[in-house]
Write a protein that holds these residues in place. Structure first.
Motif, short mmCIF file in Angstrom:
data_model
loop_
_atom_site.label_atom_id
_atom_site.label_comp_id
_atom_site.label_asym_id
_atom_site.label_seq_id
_atom_site.Cartn_x
_atom_site.Cartn_y
_atom_site.Cartn_z
N HIS A 13 35.88 71.86 119.46
CA HIS A 13 34.64 71.79 120.24
C HIS A 13 33.40 72.01 119.37
O HIS A 13 32.30 71.54 119.72
N SER A 14 33.57 72.68 118.24
CA SER A 14 32.43 72.87 117.34
C SER A 14 31.95 71.54 116.77
O SER A 14 30.81 71.42 116.32
N ARG A 15 32.81 70.54 116.81
CA ARG A 15 32.43 69.21 116.31
C ARG A 15 31.42 68.51 117.23
O ARG A 15 30.83 67.50 116.85
N LEU A 16 31.27 69.04 118.44
CA LEU A 16 30.30 68.45 119.38
C LEU A 16 28.89 68.43 118.81
O LEU A 16 28.07 67.60 119.19
N ARG A 17 28.61 69.35 117.88
CA ARG A 17 27.26 69.40 117.31
C ARG A 17 26.92 68.15 116.53
O ARG A 17 25.75 67.87 116.26
N PHE A 18 27.93 67.37 116.16
CA PHE A 18 27.67 66.12 115.42
C PHE A 18 27.40 64.95 116.36
O PHE A 18 27.10 63.84 115.90
N GLY A 19 27.51 65.21 117.68
CA GLY A 19 27.15 64.20 118.66
C GLY A 19 28.04 62.97 118.63
O GLY A 19 29.20 63.03 118.25
N ILE A 20 27.46 61.83 119.04
CA ILE A 20 28.16 60.55 119.04
C ILE A 20 27.69 59.76 117.83
O ILE A 20 26.49 59.53 117.65
N LYS A 21 28.64 59.35 116.99
CA LYS A 21 28.31 58.59 115.78
C LYS A 21 29.15 57.32 115.75
O LYS A 21 30.24 57.31 115.20
N PRO A 22 28.66 56.25 116.42
CA PRO A 22 29.45 55.01 116.48
C PRO A 22 29.82 54.50 115.09
O PRO A 22 29.03 54.59 114.15
N GLY A 23 31.03 53.97 114.98
CA GLY A 23 31.51 53.45 113.71
C GLY A 23 32.94 53.88 113.45
O GLY A 23 33.39 54.88 113.99
N ILE A 24 33.65 53.12 112.64
CA ILE A 24 35.07 53.42 112.40
C ILE A 24 35.36 53.76 110.93
O ILE A 24 36.51 53.96 110.56
N LYS A 25 34.33 53.85 110.10
CA LYS A 25 34.54 54.12 108.67
C LYS A 25 35.17 55.49 108.44
O LYS A 25 36.04 55.65 107.58
N VAL A 143 49.54 54.13 124.74
CA VAL A 143 48.47 53.42 125.43
C VAL A 143 47.17 54.17 125.16
O VAL A 143 47.04 55.35 125.50
N TYR A 144 46.22 53.48 124.53
CA TYR A 144 44.96 54.10 124.09
C TYR A 144 43.80 53.67 124.97
O TYR A 144 43.56 52.48 125.15
N GLU A 145 43.07 54.65 125.47
CA GLU A 145 41.84 54.41 126.22
C GLU A 145 40.66 54.64 125.29
O GLU A 145 40.59 55.67 124.62
N THR A 146 39.73 53.69 125.26
CA THR A 146 38.54 53.89 124.43
C THR A 146 37.70 55.04 125.00
O THR A 146 37.74 55.31 126.20
N GLY A 147 36.94 55.68 124.12
CA GLY A 147 36.07 56.75 124.57
C GLY A 147 34.73 56.21 125.04
O GLY A 147 34.24 56.54 126.11
N LEU A 148 34.14 55.31 124.24
CA LEU A 148 32.81 54.77 124.54
C LEU A 148 32.70 53.38 123.94
O LEU A 148 32.81 53.21 122.73
N GLY A 149 32.48 52.38 124.79
CA GLY A 149 32.34 51.02 124.29
C GLY A 149 33.67 50.45 123.84
O GLY A 149 34.63 50.39 124.59
N GLY A 150 33.73 50.06 122.58
CA GLY A 150 34.94 49.45 122.04
C GLY A 150 34.79 49.08 120.58
O GLY A 150 35.55 49.51 119.72
N ARG A 151 33.75 48.31 120.30
CA ARG A 151 33.56 47.78 118.95
C ARG A 151 33.52 48.88 117.90
O ARG A 151 34.17 48.78 116.86
N PHE A 152 32.75 49.94 118.15
CA PHE A 152 32.62 51.04 117.20
C PHE A 152 33.33 52.30 117.68
O PHE A 152 33.07 53.39 117.18
N ASP A 153 34.22 52.16 118.64
CA ASP A 153 34.96 53.32 119.13
C ASP A 153 36.01 53.74 118.11
O ASP A 153 36.61 52.91 117.42
N SER A 154 36.26 55.05 118.02
CA SER A 154 37.19 55.53 116.99
C SER A 154 38.63 55.07 117.21
O SER A 154 39.43 55.07 116.28
N THR A 155 38.96 54.65 118.43
CA THR A 155 40.31 54.12 118.67
C THR A 155 40.47 52.70 118.14
O THR A 155 41.60 52.18 118.08
N ASN A 156 39.36 52.07 117.76
CA ASN A 156 39.40 50.63 117.47
C ASN A 156 39.91 50.30 116.07
O ASN A 156 39.61 49.23 115.52
#
Length: 433
Positions: A13-25, A143-156
């Motif tokens: 939960h401490s990672r929440l401070r980094f917010g949402i950072k779209p991208g899969i790198k 079976v993976y559900e995306t968290g937000l969007g798709g293109r830059f979602d970490s599951t992608n």
């Protein structure tokens, strides 16, 4: 070194401070360090604005009925954090969470000094799931559900056997875009070269985007109302029933326990996904597995009756499209009831439109709040309502107790809004018994 479950959860939960950072790198970097576990088991990928969780659970139950060991990665959780990573519907163990945090934390620490930057909470959890499903749970398929969007979602970073896009609606516009076409483009980012995609997207501007991306990726497209056709729909006492035509045949009188016409669409997508892996990847799935899986499928907080006397229903309708489906279901199923609504939501949602829809189906409406960083205040929500019988009660526990005390056999208490709120309320009712 992390030693306890509480410490592990606090670190995540401490990672929440980094917010949402779209991208899969960052995900690709972590997977490289872990030997690419995501490439070593079969997956199905599900994106969409609403209905992802329900579609995942339909797929999971069908595959389970066929005897497969099925991992699921979903969000947010309803009862406990661990359910986000589950096998056959059972959340992973606390001790496994500790092991996984100790595995991932050194990578996160290393990334903090890397040009890619620190991984977010969602990226950390996603990385944990890949390692868990491959090396600890050894699932047959996940079976993976995306968290937000798709293109830059970490599951992608997965290449699934089949992709599913449930629908497109207005949500997370600040990140995904304002128009349906822009949002559809982000969701369509899960479509991989040569991997088929199944979708229920109906709006023409969004559908055209899905069609174009599928063509570009040379991916076979199966669309609800075209290649998939629902007929003979009927609302039953226990759920819904329908017939379904797919390119692989016709299934008559399918039944689901989850209530609402929109759940039929989700079930149809799930059936098609299972039919596809059966016919192209030799999964052993009989018609009986499909029938039993659909009937047994359950997803907490979706038109869930948590009390029958008095009647109390929970539904996590947390955006405009979800609220439209909820209003439709209430009109269809509870027209003989006096509907008392308790509602709260996050402040970044389209509150005016959502509340307007609730005003039309409620006999009384109570606005409340809950302990969450972006939660809207009860008075602010009430100010957006034009209902003649509205009130604001800041404490949702007090609001629930007040409404329950006045309910009779012809009344329904419908509690709806943020899924984070629904999670808290559900715990209240389950502990109350």
């Amino acid at each position: 070194m992390i030693h306890t479950y509480e410490e592990a959860l606090d670190w995540i939960h401490s990672r929440l401070r980094f917010g949402i950072k779209p991208g899969i790198k960052r995900m690709e970097w972590m997977m490289e360090k872990l030997g690419h576990p995501e490439r070593k088991f079969k997956t199905i990928h599900v994106a969409g604005t609403n209905g992802k969780g329900s579609t995942v659970t339909y797929i999971r139950h069908i595959l389970q009925e066929a005897g497969y060991r099925v991992g699921t990665f979903t969000s947010p959780y309803i009862e406990q954090f661990n359910e986000r990573i589950s096998v056959d519907g059972v959340p992973f163990a606390n001790e496994d969470l500790v092991k996984l945090v100790n595995l991932i934390k050194p990578l996160a620490d290393e990334l903090e000094d890397h040009e890619l930057g620190s991984p977010t909470e969602f990226e950390v959890i996603t990385a944990m799931s890949f390692y868990y499903f491959r090396h600890m749970a050894e699932v047959d398929i996940a079976v993976y559900e995306t968290g937000l969007g798709g293109r830059f979602d970490s599951t992608n970073i997965i290449t699934p056997l089949v992709s599913v896009i449930t629908n497109i609606g207005h949500d997370h516009q600040a990140i995904l875009g304002d128009s349906l076409a822009e949002i559809a483009y982000e969701k369509a980012g899960i479509i991989k070269h040569g991997v088929p995609v199944i979708t229920a997207v109906a709006q023409e501007e969004a559908r055209e985007v899905i069609v174009d991306v599928a063509k570009e990726k040379k991916s076979r497209l199966y669309q609800l109302s075209q290649e998939l056709k629902i007929s003979n729909y009927e609302a039953t006492v226990k759920g819904e029933s329908f017939f379904l035509n797919t390119p692989f045949g016709r299934l008559n009188d399918l039944r689901i326990a989850m209530k609402g016409r929109h759940q039929v669409d989700n079930a149809a997508l799930a059936v098609m996904a299972c039919e596809y892996v059966k016919n192209y990847y030799s999964f052993f799935i009989e018609e009986e597995h499909i029938r039993q899986g659909l009937e047994k499928a359950f997803w907490a907080g979706r038109m869930e009756e948590v009390s029958l006397d008095p009647l109390v229903v929970l539904d996590g309708a947390h955006n405009k499209e979800g609220m439209e489906k909820l209003a439709e279901t209430v009109k269809d199923r509870y027209k003989d009831k006096h509907v008392h609504i308790l509602f709260t939501a996050l402040s970044d949602k389209p509150l005016d439109e959502m509340i307007s829809l609730l005003d039309k189906v409620a006999d009384t409406i109570t606005f409340t709040s809950f302990d969450f960083p972006r939660a809207a205040g009860a008075e602010i929500l009430s100010g957006k309502s034009k209902h003649p019988k509205k009130r604001a009660v800041e404490s949702w526990e007090n609001a629930v107790q007040s409404i329950l005390s006045g309910l009779g056999k012809d009344d329904l208490l419908l509690i709806t809004g943020s899924l984070y709120f629904i999670s808290e309320v559900r715990t209240y009712f389950t502990e109350k018994g």
